[in-house]
Design a protein around this motif. Sequence first.
Motif, short mmCIF file in Angstrom:
data_model
loop_
_atom_site.label_atom_id
_atom_site.label_comp_id
_atom_site.label_asym_id
_atom_site.label_seq_id
_atom_site.Cartn_x
_atom_site.Cartn_y
_atom_site.Cartn_z
N LYS A 3 0.82 -1.20 0.00
CA LYS A 3 0.00 0.00 0.00
C LYS A 3 0.86 1.25 0.00
O LYS A 3 0.55 2.24 -0.68
CB LYS A 3 -0.95 0.00 1.20
N ALA A 4 1.95 1.24 0.75
CA ALA A 4 2.86 2.39 0.78
C ALA A 4 3.46 2.65 -0.60
O ALA A 4 3.60 3.80 -1.02
CB ALA A 4 3.97 2.15 1.80
N ILE A 5 3.79 1.58 -1.29
CA ILE A 5 4.35 1.73 -2.64
C ILE A 5 3.31 2.33 -3.58
O ILE A 5 3.60 3.27 -4.33
CB ILE A 5 4.84 0.36 -3.17
N LYS A 20 -0.27 -3.97 -16.16
CA LYS A 20 -1.44 -4.83 -15.96
C LYS A 20 -1.16 -5.92 -14.93
O LYS A 20 -2.08 -6.36 -14.24
CB LYS A 20 -1.86 -5.46 -17.28
N VAL A 21 0.11 -6.32 -14.80
CA VAL A 21 0.44 -7.42 -13.89
C VAL A 21 0.14 -7.08 -12.43
O VAL A 21 0.02 -7.99 -11.61
CB VAL A 21 1.91 -7.86 -14.04
N ILE A 22 0.05 -5.80 -12.11
CA ILE A 22 -0.22 -5.43 -10.71
C ILE A 22 -1.70 -5.07 -10.48
O ILE A 22 -2.07 -4.70 -9.37
CB ILE A 22 0.69 -4.28 -10.22
N ASN A 23 -2.53 -5.18 -11.52
CA ASN A 23 -3.95 -4.82 -11.35
C ASN A 23 -4.63 -5.64 -10.25
O ASN A 23 -5.35 -5.11 -9.41
CB ASN A 23 -4.70 -5.00 -12.66
N LYS A 24 -4.39 -6.94 -10.27
CA LYS A 24 -5.04 -7.81 -9.28
C LYS A 24 -4.59 -7.45 -7.87
O LYS A 24 -5.40 -7.40 -6.93
CB LYS A 24 -4.71 -9.27 -9.58
N SER A 25 -3.30 -7.17 -7.72
CA SER A 25 -2.79 -6.78 -6.42
C SER A 25 -3.37 -5.44 -5.98
O SER A 25 -3.72 -5.25 -4.81
CB SER A 25 -1.25 -6.71 -6.47
N PHE A 26 -3.48 -4.50 -6.93
CA PHE A 26 -4.04 -3.19 -6.63
C PHE A 26 -5.48 -3.31 -6.12
O PHE A 26 -5.87 -2.66 -5.14
CB PHE A 26 -3.99 -2.31 -7.88
N LYS A 62 -6.80 -5.85 -4.64
CA LYS A 62 -6.79 -6.47 -3.32
C LYS A 62 -6.34 -5.49 -2.25
O LYS A 62 -6.97 -5.39 -1.18
CB LYS A 62 -5.88 -7.70 -3.33
N VAL A 63 -5.27 -4.76 -2.52
CA VAL A 63 -4.73 -3.83 -1.53
C VAL A 63 -5.74 -2.74 -1.18
O VAL A 63 -5.91 -2.38 -0.02
CB VAL A 63 -3.41 -3.20 -2.05
N TYR A 64 -6.43 -2.23 -2.20
CA TYR A 64 -7.37 -1.13 -1.97
C TYR A 64 -8.82 -1.59 -1.87
O TYR A 64 -9.73 -0.74 -1.79
CB TYR A 64 -7.21 -0.07 -3.06
N ASN A 65 -9.02 -2.88 -1.87
CA ASN A 65 -10.36 -3.45 -1.64
C ASN A 65 -11.39 -2.87 -2.62
O ASN A 65 -12.49 -2.45 -2.24
CB ASN A 65 -10.80 -3.18 -0.20
N LEU A 66 -11.04 -2.83 -3.91
CA LEU A 66 -11.95 -2.33 -4.93
C LEU A 66 -13.09 -3.33 -5.13
O LEU A 66 -12.89 -4.54 -5.05
CB LEU A 66 -11.22 -2.12 -6.26
N ASN A 67 -14.25 -2.81 -5.41
CA ASN A 67 -15.44 -3.63 -5.60
C ASN A 67 -15.52 -4.05 -7.07
O ASN A 67 -15.98 -3.28 -7.93
CB ASN A 67 -16.68 -2.86 -5.19
N LEU A 84 -10.18 12.28 -2.80
CA LEU A 84 -10.22 10.97 -3.44
C LEU A 84 -8.92 10.24 -3.19
O LEU A 84 -7.84 10.74 -3.53
CB LEU A 84 -10.44 11.09 -4.95
N SER A 85 -8.99 9.05 -2.63
CA SER A 85 -7.80 8.22 -2.42
C SER A 85 -7.66 7.25 -3.59
O SER A 85 -8.57 7.16 -4.44
CB SER A 85 -7.93 7.44 -1.11
N PRO A 86 -6.58 6.51 -3.67
CA PRO A 86 -6.42 5.54 -4.76
C PRO A 86 -7.53 4.50 -4.83
O PRO A 86 -7.77 3.92 -5.88
CB PRO A 86 -5.07 4.88 -4.45
N SER A 87 -8.21 4.27 -3.73
CA SER A 87 -9.24 3.23 -3.70
C SER A 87 -10.54 3.66 -4.37
O SER A 87 -11.39 2.83 -4.66
CB SER A 87 -9.54 2.83 -2.25
N HIS A 88 -10.69 4.95 -4.62
CA HIS A 88 -11.99 5.46 -5.06
C HIS A 88 -12.16 5.43 -6.58
O HIS A 88 -11.20 5.48 -7.34
CB HIS A 88 -12.19 6.89 -4.55
#
Length: 259
Positions: free
Chosen positions: A3-5, A32-38, A40-45, A133-137
Motif C-alpha cells: 500500500k505504501a508503494i 497490468k500485472v499489478i492490477n489484481k494486487s491493486f 486487493k490492496v485497496y479493496n476495490l469492488n 479521493l484516495s487511490p481506492s476510489h
Amino acid sequence: MKKAIYQSFVELSGNRFNSYLLKAFTESKMSKVINKSFVKVYNLNEAEMEKPLHQYGSLQELFVRNLKSDARVIDKSLDSIVSPVDGILADVGQITENCTFHVKNQDYSLVEMLGNKNRAEKYKEGTYIILYLSPSHYHRIHTPVSGTVVGKWALGNKSYPVNELGLKLGKRPLSRNYRLITEVRLNNGKHYSLVKVGAMNVNSIHPTFTGDTVNKGDEIGYFSFGSTVVLLFEKDTIDLDPKVKIPMDVQVGMKIGSF
C-alpha cells in the motif's frame, strides 16, 4: 508495504519528470500485472466495475474505470445537492467576508484559488466543501446540481500532494496546484464553482463534458491520479444535510445538502 508503494505512485510526486515516468508505466501493458494486487490492496469492488478485471489492459485503465450504469443512484429530489465524487468529505465550512477559508492550519484565499477578485467575491460568506479521493476510489467526477455552465478555466502549473500530509505540510496546495474550474449558474440565479485540483501534473485532470447545460449526476471529467474537489457555493445557497459528518465517506449521487 504494498500500500505504501502504491500511495507513492498515485499521490506523492510534484516533480514533472517523476510524473512522466509514472504516467508512462501506469499506461503501459506491463502495469497490468499489478492490477489484481491493486484491487486487493485497496479493496476495490469488482462487482460494480463496468468490465471484468482481466479486460483492463493497464493500471491506468483500471484506475479511471467506469462503473456499471446502476452502480450509483443519483438523488432525484428537486432541491438536493449531491456528492460529485466517490471519496471522503474531508471538510466543510463558511467562507469569510474576506473570501478566505481555513483548512489544516492554513488560510486559503479564493482570489488565489479562482484567479481574480471578482470571481472570489461572488462566494463571500458562502460555503466550501472539500472532497478527497484516495487511490481506492472511483475517479470519475459528476455534477452536484443542475445548471448552466458560465465559465471554465485553468490555473497553476505544478501539483503537490493533496493527501492528509500534503494538506498539512504543503504550501496551500488547494489554491496553488494545477486546477480546472467549472462555474455553473443555478436556476435560481446563484452560482457554484467546482474546483478540480490536480495531485500529480497537468495531465491528471481530464474534462469529458463540452456542453453548456449540465444535469445533476452528469459526468464532467475524471482524475487519472488521486486528487481533490473543492465545491464553492454562494451565500445562502446550501443547507448541509443533517447526516453530514466530518469526515465521512460519500459516493456519487449521495445527498449532501439542499437549497
